[in-house]
Structures are given as C-alpha cells and as structure tokens.
Design a protein around this motif. Sequence first.
Motif, PDB file in Angstrom:
ATOM      1  N   GLN A  77      80.582 -66.075  38.778  1.00 16.67           N
ATOM      2  CA  GLN A  77      79.319 -65.295  39.065  1.00 16.67           C
ATOM      3  C   GLN A  77      79.062 -65.062  40.646  1.00 16.67           C
ATOM      4  O   GLN A  77      78.704 -63.715  40.892  1.00 16.67           O
ATOM      5  N   LEU A  78      79.423 -65.761  41.444  1.00 10.31           N
ATOM      6  CA  LEU A  78      79.182 -65.451  42.903  1.00 10.31           C
ATOM      7  C   LEU A  78      80.223 -64.548  43.257  1.00 10.31           C
ATOM      8  O   LEU A  78      79.798 -63.412  43.729  1.00 10.31           O
ATOM      9  N   PHE A  79      81.394 -64.389  42.892  1.00 12.18           N
ATOM     10  CA  PHE A  79      82.297 -63.348  43.498  1.00 12.18           C
ATOM     11  C   PHE A  79      82.056 -62.044  42.737  1.00 12.18           C
ATOM     12  O   PHE A  79      82.258 -60.778  43.060  1.00 12.18           O
ATOM     13  N   PHE A  80      81.642 -62.067  41.311  1.00 13.28           N
ATOM     14  CA  PHE A  80      81.131 -60.845  40.701  1.00 13.28           C
ATOM     15  C   PHE A  80      80.097 -60.237  41.501  1.00 13.28           C
ATOM     16  O   PHE A  80      80.076 -59.018  41.768  1.00 13.28           O
ATOM     17  N   GLY A  81      79.159 -61.031  41.797  1.00 16.40           N
ATOM     18  CA  GLY A  81      77.876 -60.543  42.694  1.00 16.40           C
ATOM     19  C   GLY A  81      78.492 -59.981  43.830  1.00 16.40           C
ATOM     20  O   GLY A  81      78.011 -58.802  44.364  1.00 16.40           O
ATOM     21  N   LEU A  82      79.264 -60.729  44.621  1.00 16.82           N
ATOM     22  CA  LEU A  82      79.757 -60.219  45.905  1.00 16.82           C
ATOM     23  C   LEU A  82      80.363 -59.067  45.729  1.00 16.82           C
ATOM     24  O   LEU A  82      80.272 -58.104  46.718  1.00 16.82           O
ATOM     25  N   LEU A  83      81.265 -58.848  45.092  1.00 17.65           N
ATOM     26  CA  LEU A  83      82.062 -57.657  44.693  1.00 17.65           C
ATOM     27  C   LEU A  83      81.135 -56.356  44.371  1.00 17.65           C
ATOM     28  O   LEU A  83      81.100 -55.362  44.753  1.00 17.65           O
ATOM     29  N   TYR A  84      80.125 -56.841  43.301  1.00 16.22           N
ATOM     30  CA  TYR A  84      79.091 -55.840  43.038  1.00 16.22           C
ATOM     31  C   TYR A  84      78.191 -55.175  44.367  1.00 16.22           C
ATOM     32  O   TYR A  84      78.098 -53.928  44.370  1.00 16.22           O
ATOM     33  N   VAL A  85      77.652 -56.381  45.016  1.00 20.54           N
ATOM     34  CA  VAL A  85      76.739 -55.847  46.401  1.00 20.54           C
ATOM     35  C   VAL A  85      77.689 -55.011  47.238  1.00 20.54           C
ATOM     36  O   VAL A  85      77.015 -53.947  47.819  1.00 20.54           O
ATOM     37  N   LEU A 134      85.635 -50.980  47.530  1.00 19.36           N
ATOM     38  CA  LEU A 134      85.683 -51.992  46.663  1.00 19.36           C
ATOM     39  C   LEU A 134      87.022 -52.732  46.651  1.00 19.36           C
ATOM     40  O   LEU A 134      87.022 -53.939  46.589  1.00 19.36           O
ATOM     41  N   GLU A 135      88.083 -51.912  46.510  1.00 19.80           N
ATOM     42  CA  GLU A 135      89.467 -52.853  46.502  1.00 19.80           C
ATOM     43  C   GLU A 135      89.588 -53.308  47.763  1.00 19.80           C
ATOM     44  O   GLU A 135      90.289 -54.378  47.815  1.00 19.80           O
ATOM     45  N   PHE A 136      89.278 -52.840  48.999  1.00 17.83           N
ATOM     46  CA  PHE A 136      89.223 -53.509  50.426  1.00 17.83           C
ATOM     47  C   PHE A 136      88.528 -54.643  50.355  1.00 17.83           C
ATOM     48  O   PHE A 136      89.193 -55.916  50.685  1.00 17.83           O
TER      49      PHE A 136
END
Length: 134
Positions: A99-107, A3-5
């Motif tokens: 929301q987009l970046f939160f979702g991309l990080l979650y996925v 996730l950090e990467f």
Amino acid sequence: MALEFVAKQLISYDPQQSSEKITDSYISLVRGLMSFPLNFPGTAYYKCMKDRKKAMNMVREVLKQRLASPPEKRQGDFLDHVIQDMNSQDFLIEDFVVQLFFGLLYVSFDTISTMTTLTFKLLDENPDVLQELI
C-alpha cells in the motif's frame, strides 16, 4: 516518463524488463477516480479498480521477489531499505509495504503531471519570466 523515473528510484522498475506498463495502469486509475463510482463492467470506475489491482499486484510481485532474493542481490533502492526495516519494525508487514509503495507511486504520478501543467500555464501567462529562463 516521470512515473517510470520515480518507480526506478523506489523499486528499481525497468519498463523494458516488465511485461506490464506501470504508466498505463496509473493513467487509467486517475481517469477512473474522476468518474462516477459505478463498479460495473464497462464503466471507467470498474476499469480503474481493475488497474488498481494490477498495479498493486505488480508492486507485490516485486516485493516478493526481493524478499526471496539473497541480501547481496539487493538493488540498493528505497524498497531495499524498507525490507531491512521490516525485520525490526512490527508495523511493516507485506500488505502495508505494498500500500505504501502504491501510494508513493500514485502521489508522484499525479503531482508531477499537475505541477508540469501549472508550470506551463504560469510561463504562458508571464512571458518575461520565460525570457529570463531562456
């Protein structure tokens, strides 16, 4: 670690410079999503919702800092490309980008851990494949 990467690639996240650990928020978030949705203090779901807000605020702060910084100080990551597109695309407003970046990080977080587990499971069940890889 994964996730950090991904966070570094998307928003130039640096865990040494950040006061919040993004991984902790996402781990708690996943645990809470798999729990019964009772939004009362002390429940896993309640903590999940608090960590969701914390993670989204972290992304929002990064976006605000980038928007306030001059273009020559940009990092060259995916967020900078989205910021450039915010000027020409009407649908790219601040809330949508967060929301987009939160979702991309979650996925990326949930998918990578699931795929890693599945890979180890399949390698354990097929030792001949493991031998070929070694």
